[in-house]
Scaffold this active site. Structure first.
Site, short mmCIF file in Angstrom:
data_model
loop_
_atom_site.label_atom_id
_atom_site.label_comp_id
_atom_site.label_asym_id
_atom_site.label_seq_id
_atom_site.Cartn_x
_atom_site.Cartn_y
_atom_site.Cartn_z
N GLY A 45 0.84 -1.18 0.00
CA GLY A 45 0.00 0.00 0.00
C GLY A 45 0.88 1.23 0.00
N GLN A 50 3.14 9.92 1.20
CA GLN A 50 4.41 9.18 1.31
C GLN A 50 5.33 9.44 0.12
OE1 GLN A 50 2.38 5.24 2.22
NE2 GLN A 50 4.26 5.12 3.42
N CYS A 90 5.87 0.08 7.37
CA CYS A 90 5.50 1.27 6.60
C CYS A 90 6.72 1.73 5.82
CB CYS A 90 5.04 2.37 7.57
SG CYS A 90 4.57 3.89 6.73
N LEU A 91 6.55 2.03 4.53
CA LEU A 91 7.68 2.44 3.71
C LEU A 91 8.31 3.74 4.20
CD1 LEU A 91 6.28 1.57 0.15
CD2 LEU A 91 7.88 0.23 1.55
N HIS A 132 -4.53 1.58 7.31
CA HIS A 132 -3.18 2.14 7.46
C HIS A 132 -2.98 3.30 6.46
CE1 HIS A 132 1.35 1.61 8.04
NE2 HIS A 132 1.28 2.37 6.97
N GLU A 133 -3.38 3.07 5.20
CA GLU A 133 -3.18 4.10 4.18
C GLU A 133 -4.10 5.30 4.41
OE1 GLU A 133 -0.56 3.73 2.65
OE2 GLU A 133 -0.32 1.57 2.98
N HIS A 136 -2.70 7.71 6.75
CA HIS A 136 -1.71 8.63 6.15
C HIS A 136 -2.39 9.87 5.58
CE1 HIS A 136 2.12 6.57 6.41
NE2 HIS A 136 1.65 5.46 5.86
ZN ZN Z 1 2.53 3.65 5.95
#
Ligand code: ZN
Length: 170
Positions: A45, A50, A90-91, A132-133, A136
């Protein structure tokens, strides 16, 4: 256009995002770049903040396989059910993993790239990614939702990341 992963605590990850009302060439380029970044980084995701874009846009790809990703604009959660704790990464937090409580089932509404409204019922892993996304897009990050035990284990790594961020903007 070339976009790259933004690491926490960059302000773009914390400041929230604007809705998308029009899909133009620029937005299509952003989506193409997000797809490239998602698969290069082997994520499941990716939210627009991000890659430094403060818009309500995210990709969800539970399999991690290119072509399976769903492009989600202006998402909303209409209903939630249940709760379970599961591991997340998480990236924007390289190497940091922890356990996060999330709703098990969701009813969601969003728009696709043609701005068509869609509703879906999601459960389990894909519901977790969606939550999660969407966090963000609201300027929220998973380290603030981890169980206290998980958070304690990664506190040193978080501090390192915070320090690196301060050095890069100094
Ligand atoms: Zn994340």
């Amino acid at each position: 256009m070339k976009l790259d992963i933004v690491l926490w605590p960059d302000p773009v990850l914390l400041d929230g995002t604007q809705p998308i009302t029009e899909v133009d060439d620029e937005l299509r380029q952003i989506v193409a770049e997000m797809r490239r970044v998602l698969f290069e980084e082997r994520g499941v995701g990716l939210a627009a903040p991000q890659v430094g874009i403060p818009r309500r846009l995210m990709l969800v790809c539970p399999s991690g396989d290119p072509g399976d990703e769903v492009v989600v604009l202006n998402p909303e959660i209409l209903a939630v059910e249940g709760e379970e704790i599961g591991e997340e990464g998480c990236l924007s937090f390289p190497g940091i993993y922890g356990r996060v409580p999330r709703a098990v089932r969701l009813k969601v509404r969003y728009q696709d790239l043609d701005l068509r409204q869609r509703e879906l019922e999601l459960s389990g892993w894909v519901a977790r990614i969606f939550q999660h996304e969407l966090d963000h897009l609201n300027g929220e990050v998973f380290i603030d939702k981890m169980t206290p035990e998980s958070r304690e284990k990664v506190e040193d790594q978080i501090e390192d990341l915070r320090r690196r961020g301060a050095e890069s903007t100094a």
